[in-house]
Design an enzyme around this catalytic site. Structure first.
Site, PDB file in Angstrom:
ATOM      1  CG  HIS A 115      -4.697 -15.199   1.209  1.00 35.53           C
ATOM      2  ND1 HIS A 115      -4.943 -13.879   1.477  1.00 35.53           N
ATOM      3  CD2 HIS A 115      -4.479 -15.791   2.420  1.00 35.53           C
ATOM      4  CE1 HIS A 115      -4.874 -13.673   2.788  1.00 35.53           C
ATOM      5  NE2 HIS A 115      -4.589 -14.807   3.373  1.00 35.53           N
TER       6      HIS A 115
ATOM      7  CB  CYS B 248     -15.514 -32.185 -10.840  1.00 34.73           C
ATOM      8  SG  CYS B 248     -14.148 -33.317 -11.127  1.00 34.73           S
TER       9      CYS B 248
ATOM     10  CB  THR C  46      -1.425  -5.637   3.823  1.00 27.08           C
ATOM     11  OG1 THR C  46      -2.196  -6.327   4.812  1.00 27.08           O
ATOM     12  CG2 THR C  46      -0.024  -5.424   4.332  1.00 27.08           C
ATOM     13  CB  SER C  47      -6.094  -3.209   6.009  1.00 27.85           C
ATOM     14  OG  SER C  47      -6.579  -4.527   5.835  1.00 27.85           O
TER      15      SER C  47
ATOM     16  CB  ALA D 257      -5.767  -5.978  -1.864  1.00 23.28           C
TER      17      ALA D 257
ATOM     18  CD  GLN E 278      -2.717  -9.964   3.384  1.00 29.68           C
ATOM     19  OE1 GLN E 278      -3.635 -10.463   4.018  1.00 29.68           O
ATOM     20  NE2 GLN E 278      -2.455  -8.688   3.438  1.00 29.68           N
TER      21      GLN E 278
HETATM   22  P1  NAD Z   1      -7.090  -4.697   2.236  1.00 29.63           P
HETATM   23  O1  NAD Z   1      -8.097  -4.450   1.179  1.00 29.63           O
HETATM   24  O2  NAD Z   1      -7.545  -5.122   3.558  1.00 29.63           O
HETATM   25  O3  NAD Z   1      -6.194  -3.395   2.465  1.00 29.63           O
HETATM   26  C1  NAD Z   1      -5.575  -2.740   1.415  1.00 29.63           C
HETATM   27  C2  NAD Z   1      -4.935  -1.483   1.984  1.00 29.63           C
HETATM   28  O4  NAD Z   1      -4.188  -0.857   0.937  1.00 29.63           O
HETATM   29  C3  NAD Z   1      -5.949  -0.459   2.481  1.00 29.63           C
HETATM   30  O5  NAD Z   1      -5.623  -0.119   3.807  1.00 29.63           O
HETATM   31  C4  NAD Z   1      -5.766   0.737   1.534  1.00 29.63           C
HETATM   32  O6  NAD Z   1      -5.838   1.975   2.199  1.00 29.63           O
HETATM   33  C5  NAD Z   1      -4.384   0.538   0.993  1.00 29.63           C
HETATM   34  N1  NAD Z   1      -4.212   1.020  -0.390  1.00 29.63           N
HETATM   35  C6  NAD Z   1      -4.957   0.667  -1.463  1.00 29.63           C
HETATM   36  N2  NAD Z   1      -4.472   1.235  -2.584  1.00 29.63           N
HETATM   37  C7  NAD Z   1      -3.404   1.986  -2.207  1.00 29.63           C
HETATM   38  C8  NAD Z   1      -2.473   2.805  -2.911  1.00 29.63           C
HETATM   39  N3  NAD Z   1      -2.531   2.937  -4.247  1.00 29.63           N
HETATM   40  N4  NAD Z   1      -1.498   3.433  -2.203  1.00 29.63           N
HETATM   41  C9  NAD Z   1      -1.416   3.290  -0.844  1.00 29.63           C
HETATM   42  N5  NAD Z   1      -2.257   2.509  -0.134  1.00 29.63           N
HETATM   43  C10 NAD Z   1      -3.236   1.856  -0.803  1.00 29.63           C
HETATM   44  O7  NAD Z   1      -6.044  -5.708   1.611  1.00 29.63           O
HETATM   45  P2  NAD Z   1      -5.315  -6.936   2.259  1.00 29.63           P
HETATM   46  O8  NAD Z   1      -4.741  -6.560   3.577  1.00 29.63           O
HETATM   47  O9  NAD Z   1      -4.454  -7.485   1.207  1.00 29.63           O
HETATM   48  O10 NAD Z   1      -6.465  -7.991   2.541  1.00 29.63           O
HETATM   49  C11 NAD Z   1      -7.376  -8.273   1.554  1.00 29.63           C
HETATM   50  C12 NAD Z   1      -7.596  -9.734   1.339  1.00 29.63           C
HETATM   51  O11 NAD Z   1      -8.229  -9.844   0.085  1.00 29.63           O
HETATM   52  C13 NAD Z   1      -6.367 -10.533   1.211  1.00 29.63           C
HETATM   53  O12 NAD Z   1      -6.668 -11.704   1.863  1.00 29.63           O
HETATM   54  C14 NAD Z   1      -6.181 -10.810  -0.287  1.00 29.63           C
HETATM   55  O13 NAD Z   1      -5.916 -12.179  -0.475  1.00 29.63           O
HETATM   56  C15 NAD Z   1      -7.526 -10.542  -0.900  1.00 29.63           C
HETATM   57  N6  NAD Z   1      -7.548  -9.661  -2.096  1.00 29.63           N
HETATM   58  C16 NAD Z   1      -6.597  -9.792  -3.065  1.00 29.63           C
HETATM   59  C17 NAD Z   1      -6.607  -8.960  -4.179  1.00 29.63           C
HETATM   60  C18 NAD Z   1      -5.532  -9.134  -5.220  1.00 29.63           C
HETATM   61  O14 NAD Z   1      -5.065 -10.249  -5.416  1.00 29.63           O
HETATM   62  N7  NAD Z   1      -5.107  -8.079  -5.898  1.00 29.63           N
HETATM   63  C19 NAD Z   1      -7.580  -7.974  -4.316  1.00 29.63           C
HETATM   64  C20 NAD Z   1      -8.565  -7.870  -3.311  1.00 29.63           C
HETATM   65  C21 NAD Z   1      -8.516  -8.718  -2.202  1.00 29.63           C
HETATM   66 ZN    ZN Z   2     -14.055 -34.182  -8.931  1.00 25.53          ZN
END
Ligand code: NAD
Ligand code: ZN
Length: 238
Positions: A108, A141, A182-183, A9, A88
């Site tokens: 995902h 649906c 990603t965390s 994210a 993700q």
């Molecule tokens: P997370 O939210 O767990 O971690 C995101 C990490 O990115 C954090 O540690 C943060 O410090 C870092 N970060 C954020 N912006 C930054 C930047 N500009 N520069 C440097 N670092 C930055 O995200 P994840 O590990 O992807 O897990 C979240 C879950 O949520 C996933 O399963 C995903 O599918 C879903 N999700 C997706 C979206 C999307 O599609 N954009 C948004 C939110 C959540």
């Molecule tokens: Zn249906």
């Protein structure tokens, strides 16, 4: 050099999409948000579904544009250096930036489709949101009256085995594995980074906050992703 990239994210926050666990993340703002993306609550509680559809409708994802980091990964691919782009994210911004959809592995799922949990009938998110705009709160649906959900993988749902297997193969054959924004706290993303490192890849982590895998990484870049990724890509394609 075989390079595989995995994004979370954090690569999309500079496109205006909040992450979950970062400083401005959805979970720090609203701990209840987890329920909107957890299948058990979603199926059991019509109120969660109504909130979830409203969230989809008002979601910044729909108007978001790719940023410099997404674009840099397109350059990496065009330079012939990118094997697979594991993500993700459900926002579709890699494809919107121009990444080859065949190389993007969406762990995902994505937000562009809607599926009936009872009969499997598929439609588009736009169709469902048109119904929300027309006044429905929990659109059923049209084929069987069942509960509709987006084609994202919610917490509590299984991931596509094919996608996970292909991501694992890419992690195994990678010579460089770059994890961006990603965390590394949810599976399988976290285990893919470990698998790549164990299989001999150079592990590079680009993330503002520390991750549990920093200590096994060969390089940790704690800068803003929009600046750090173009710089890294320039280095990898030099
Ligand atoms: P997370 O939210 O767990 O971690 C995101 C990490 O990115 C954090 O540690 C943060 O410090 C870092 N970060 C954020 N912006 C930054 C930047 N500009 N520069 C440097 N670092 C930055 O995200 P994840 O590990 O992807 O897990 C979240 C879950 O949520 C996933 O399963 C995903 O599918 C879903 N999700 C997706 C979206 C999307 O599609 N954009 C948004 C939110 C959540
Ligand atoms: Zn249906």
């Amino acid at each position: 050099m075989v390079i595989t990239v995995m994004t979370g994210a954090g690569i999309s926050t500079e496109s205006g999409i909040p992450d979950y666990r970062g400083p401005g993340g959805l979970w720090r703002r609203d701990p209840d948000h987890e329920k909107l993306v957890t299948i058990g609550y979603y199926l059991a509680d019509p109120d969660i579904r109504r909130r979830s559809w409203r969230f989809r409708r008002d979601n910044p994802v729909r108007a978001a544009e790719p940023n410099a980091a997404h674009r840099a990964l397109v350059e990496l691919e065009r330079a012939g250096r990118l094997d697979r782009l594991i993500t993700q994210n459900i926002d579709g911004l890699h494809q919107k930036a121009g990444s080859d959809p065949e190389r993007v592995l969406e762990l995902h799922g994505n937000m562009s489709g809607v599926v009936c949990v009872d009969c499997g009938a598929r439609s588009t998110l736009d169709e469902a949101l048109d119904r929300i705009d027309a006044g429905e709160q929990d659109p059923a649906c049209l084929a069987c009256g069942g509960i509709l959900k987006t084609t994202t993988v919610m917490f509590g749902e299984n991931l596509s085995e094919d996608v996970v297997a292909e991501a694992a193969r890419a992690a195994e054959r990678a010579e460089v594995f770059v994890a961006i924004g990603t965390s590394l706290q949810v599976l399988p993303a976290a285990s893919l980074a470990a698998l790549a490192a164990r299989s001999g890849a150079r592990l590079v982590i680009v993330n503002a906050e520390p991750t549990p895998y920093d200590r096994i990484a060969d390089e940790v870049i704690r800068d803003r992703i929009g600046e750090a990724v173009p710089r890294l890509v320039a280095r990898l394609t030099a």
